[in-house]
Design an enzyme around this catalytic site. Structure first.
Site, PDB file in Angstrom:
ATOM      1  N   ARG A   1       0.819  -1.220   0.000  1.00  0.00           N
ATOM      2  CA  ARG A   1       0.000   0.000   0.000  1.00  0.00           C
ATOM      3  C   ARG A   1       0.848   1.262   0.000  1.00  0.00           C
ATOM      4  NH1 ARG A   1      -3.590  -0.756   5.121  1.00  0.00           N
ATOM      5  NH2 ARG A   1      -4.409   1.208   4.364  1.00  0.00           N
TER       6      ARG A   1
ATOM      7  N   LYS B   1      -1.093 -18.870   7.416  1.00  0.00           N
ATOM      8  CA  LYS B   1      -1.698 -18.932   8.736  1.00  0.00           C
ATOM      9  C   LYS B   1      -1.527 -17.587   9.423  1.00  0.00           C
ATOM     10  CE  LYS B   1       0.699 -20.671  12.231  1.00  0.00           C
ATOM     11  NZ  LYS B   1       1.677 -19.760  12.835  1.00  0.00           N
TER      12      LYS B   1
ATOM     13  N   HIS C   1       4.194 -24.355   7.113  1.00  0.00           N
ATOM     14  CA  HIS C   1       5.567 -24.575   6.626  1.00  0.00           C
ATOM     15  C   HIS C   1       6.246 -25.788   7.262  1.00  0.00           C
ATOM     16  CE1 HIS C   1       6.787 -22.221  10.171  1.00  0.00           C
ATOM     17  NE2 HIS C   1       8.002 -22.663   9.983  1.00  0.00           N
TER      18      HIS C   1
ATOM     19  N   LYS D   1       9.150 -29.067   5.730  1.00  0.00           N
ATOM     20  CA  LYS D   1      10.484 -29.381   6.269  1.00  0.00           C
ATOM     21  C   LYS D   1      10.911 -30.758   5.780  1.00  0.00           C
ATOM     22  CE  LYS D   1      10.114 -26.372  10.314  1.00  0.00           C
ATOM     23  NZ  LYS D   1      11.183 -25.384  10.249  1.00  0.00           N
TER      24      LYS D   1
ATOM     25  N   GLU E   1      11.500 -23.129  20.982  1.00  0.00           N
ATOM     26  CA  GLU E   1      12.203 -22.021  20.330  1.00  0.00           C
ATOM     27  C   GLU E   1      12.995 -21.261  21.386  1.00  0.00           C
ATOM     28  OE1 GLU E   1       9.957 -19.954  17.025  1.00  0.00           O
ATOM     29  OE2 GLU E   1       8.366 -20.350  18.446  1.00  0.00           O
TER      30      GLU E   1
ATOM     31  N   ASP F   1      -0.992 -20.405  17.735  1.00  0.00           N
ATOM     32  CA  ASP F   1       0.140 -20.096  16.844  1.00  0.00           C
ATOM     33  C   ASP F   1       0.888 -21.372  16.430  1.00  0.00           C
ATOM     34  OD1 ASP F   1       1.933 -18.309  15.505  1.00  0.00           O
ATOM     35  OD2 ASP F   1       3.369 -18.537  17.139  1.00  0.00           O
TER      36      ASP F   1
ATOM     37  N   HIS G   1       1.091 -26.516  13.464  1.00  0.00           N
ATOM     38  CA  HIS G   1       2.337 -27.269  13.294  1.00  0.00           C
ATOM     39  C   HIS G   1       2.369 -28.576  14.106  1.00  0.00           C
ATOM     40  CE1 HIS G   1       3.503 -23.666  11.313  1.00  0.00           C
ATOM     41  NE2 HIS G   1       3.946 -23.006  12.352  1.00  0.00           N
TER      42      HIS G   1
ATOM     43  N   LYS H   1       8.199 -20.502  23.580  1.00  0.00           N
ATOM     44  CA  LYS H   1       9.216 -19.519  23.203  1.00  0.00           C
ATOM     45  C   LYS H   1      10.144 -19.310  24.392  1.00  0.00           C
ATOM     46  CE  LYS H   1       6.714 -17.117  19.568  1.00  0.00           C
ATOM     47  NZ  LYS H   1       7.359 -17.786  18.437  1.00  0.00           N
TER      48      LYS H   1
ATOM     49  N   LYS I   1      16.780 -23.989  20.673  1.00  0.00           N
ATOM     50  CA  LYS I   1      15.880 -24.327  19.574  1.00  0.00           C
ATOM     51  C   LYS I   1      15.969 -25.838  19.381  1.00  0.00           C
ATOM     52  CE  LYS I   1      14.894 -23.006  14.750  1.00  0.00           C
ATOM     53  NZ  LYS I   1      13.537 -22.461  14.863  1.00  0.00           N
TER      54      LYS I   1
HETATM   55  C1  BG6 Z   1       5.393 -19.707  12.895  1.00  0.00           C
HETATM   56  C2  BG6 Z   1       4.937 -19.051  14.169  1.00  0.00           C
HETATM   57  O1  BG6 Z   1       4.326 -20.336  12.254  1.00  0.00           O
HETATM   58  O2  BG6 Z   1       6.409 -20.663  13.183  1.00  0.00           O
HETATM   59  C3  BG6 Z   1       6.100 -18.414  14.900  1.00  0.00           C
HETATM   60  O3  BG6 Z   1       3.962 -18.059  13.876  1.00  0.00           O
HETATM   61  C4  BG6 Z   1       7.218 -19.410  15.090  1.00  0.00           C
HETATM   62  O4  BG6 Z   1       5.696 -17.873  16.154  1.00  0.00           O
HETATM   63  C5  BG6 Z   1       7.572 -20.110  13.781  1.00  0.00           C
HETATM   64  O5  BG6 Z   1       8.355 -18.709  15.581  1.00  0.00           O
HETATM   65  C6  BG6 Z   1       8.551 -21.250  14.030  1.00  0.00           C
HETATM   66  O6  BG6 Z   1       8.993 -21.746  12.787  1.00  0.00           O
HETATM   67  P1  BG6 Z   1      10.407 -22.469  12.655  1.00  0.00           P
HETATM   68  O7  BG6 Z   1      10.450 -22.967  11.260  1.00  0.00           O
HETATM   69  O8  BG6 Z   1      11.447 -21.417  12.960  1.00  0.00           O
HETATM   70  O9  BG6 Z   1      10.421 -23.559  13.692  1.00  0.00           O
END
Ligand code: BG6
Length: 494
Positions: free
Chosen positions: A54, A151, A181, A185, A219, A238, A243, A343, A348
């Protein structure tokens, strides 16, 4: 619900049209993924990318923004100035305020009439209806068009249905790519091969040979700059609703008859529909919500969630969820599935741990695990490294029969030297090629909300306050206690 598979895409030029083209997801994920796909010859020769935003920009402003905001996210070693310039030459910037019907005329003018149009909606889902209605009224849709939906797809079942209804007015199910996503993977896709391409696991992949399944997506990062979105979303919506439940589906589904999109999605749907609904009692016993407090991650002090920018001081959003789920079918009766995500955790780590049942009787003297099997476990690690390990008991060399657990190690990064595409790259290529297998179908999405909604509602009804956990740990003690009740421990504690 089934859908016919996407019709074979005629050899057309591609117009990839990204709503939210100057957004955070585009900068960090979509554009780097498209750069990699382009560099490796995986986009059609006549590709153009129309970035929709925009801001009152012209093309050069957008390219400058890409240079500054997106180029740093290209994976290390993959940037090459000539390739980047060739990539930039694909782009147009089209200024569209999505609420302004007239603005779509600019898009209609910019898009080629004979192109395969892929619309990537990386905007807030409240805008999906308006965008689709306008695309349709400006004649931008035909039977070859595809739409990719980012999402979060709704906030609950009702809002997800509303989105699906309004997008469904303009696109058939086989034109809709609901992206998660995690399904892109490499190790997640490999799990299907592991399960259905090898004979040895088949007979063991069920109760009573499997004692439990753990799925962890931890994470180390905090909420960052996303509090505006995250604070009314929380970890359950989320991460778990999409996921983690998708990972659970791939672990638990029956063998599909083929890798065809509907064959796979039919089986995943059955799993989601077999999730045992949680009663009020289950929810208070088998779910744990947490919120991080100040601590340290990787040796660096970090703020607590409530001190993060734009988080209300009295926020009750959960940044951590652990829960115990059950699947009501013959294969999985009485096998607990422990799911956990958070989080600002210690590191990770995304992994699936399949714990096999104990030995019926041990004849091994001095087994370090007593009568148990020392945990024959299959550990499928998705992040930070991609690996598959099978923990077995072995004899320690030397006299006597001293035994120790060791790993049969399938290090996928060593086994295959070929380049491993990042999840978004792989999924975008799937969209362009019309492959729907790794995208969610409407009924899957709605089945996931159907299971998750009552849990969130019960938390709200009970005024449930998330338990604090120190940043840099693996979550509240209540999560460990939930496992201890079943005589279990989370994998990093064993
Ligand atoms: C996203 C979430 O879908 O996935 C985020 O909205 C999260 O909050 C992320 O950090 C994690 O993805 P990945 O691939 O880094 O594990």
């Amino acid at each position: 619900m089934t859908t016919s598979t996407a019709p074979a895409s005629p050899d057309r030029p591609l117009d990839m049209i990204i709503f939210g083209g100057a957004g955070d997801l585009s900068a960090r994920k979509l554009l780097p993924a498209l750069y990699m796909a382009h560099t490796h010859g995986n986009l059609p020769a006549e590709t153009r990318i129309l970035a929709i935003g925009r801001r009152e920009w012209v093309r050069d402003d957008y390219l400058k923004w890409m240079d500054e905001q997106s180029r740093p996210f290209i994976e290390s070693g993959a940037y090459e100035s000539g390739a980047w310039d060739r990539f930039l030459s694909l782009f147009e910037y089209v200024r569209v305020n999505v609420d302004q019907a007239d603005d779509y005329a600019r898009l209609a003018e910019a898009s080629r009439p004979n192109a395969l149009r892929v619309f990537y909606l990386s905007t807030s889902p409240e805008l999906f209806t308006t965008i689709c209605d306008n695309l349709s009224s400006h004649g931008l849709l035909d039977e070859h068009s595809r739409v990719v939906l980012e999402k979060p797809l709704g906030h609950d079942l009702q809002s997800a249905q509303a989105i699906n209804d309004s997008v469904g007015k303009h696109f058939s199910e086989h034109q809709i790519y609901r992206i998660d996503h995690y399904l892109g993977k490499e190790t997640v896709q490999n799990l299907m091969v592991l399960r259905f391409g090898n004979a040895i696991f088949g007979p063991l992949w069920q109760a009573p040979y499997i004692r439990s399944v753990q799925i962890t997506v931890a994470e180390s990062v905090g909420v960052g700059t996303r509090a505006g979105f995250y604070d009314h979303t929380g970890a359950m919506r989320d991460m778990v609703q999409n996921h983690l439940l998708q990972l659970l589906c791939i672990v638990a589904m029956e063998p599909p008859v083929s890798l065809d999109a509907d064959a796979v999605r039919d089986e995943k749907l059955k799993v989601l529909r077999s999730l045992r609904p949680m009663t009020a009692e289950d929810i208070s016993r088998d779910t744990v919500r947490g919120q991080y407090t100040a601590g340290a991650v990787g040796g660096e002090p970090v703020k607590g969630y409530l001190e993060e920018a734009n988080v209300p001081a009295d926020s009750r959003a959960e940044t951590f969820v652990a829960l115990r789920a059950h699947i009501n079918n013959w294969r999985w009766a009485n096998v607990p599935f422990y799911l956990r995500t958070g989080k600002r955790m210690a590191k990770k780590l995304s992994e699936i741990v399949i714990e096999f049942a104990d030995l019926p009787f041990s004849i091994m003297p001095n087994s370090p695990c007593g009568p148990r099997n020392c945990g024959n476990r299959l550990v499928i690690q998705l992040q930070p490294n991609e690996s598959i390990q099978l923990q077995m008991l072995a004899k320690e060399p030397g006299s006597g029969m001293r035994t120790l657990p060791v790993n049969l190690n399938l290090d996928l990064e060593q086994a295959f030297t070929s380049r491993r595409a990042e999840a978004y790259e792989r999924l975008l290529i799937d969209v362009v090629r019309g492959r729907l297998t790794h995208f969610m179908r409407r009924d899957e999405l709605e089945a996931a909300w159907t299971w998750v909604d009552p849990i969130i509602e019960a938390w709200k009804r009970n005024g449930d306050k998330p338990r604090g956990y120190t940043a840099g740990t693996f979550g509240p003690g209540a999560s460990t206690a939930m496992m201890a009740r079943d005589n279990m421990v989370w994998s990093e504690e064993s």
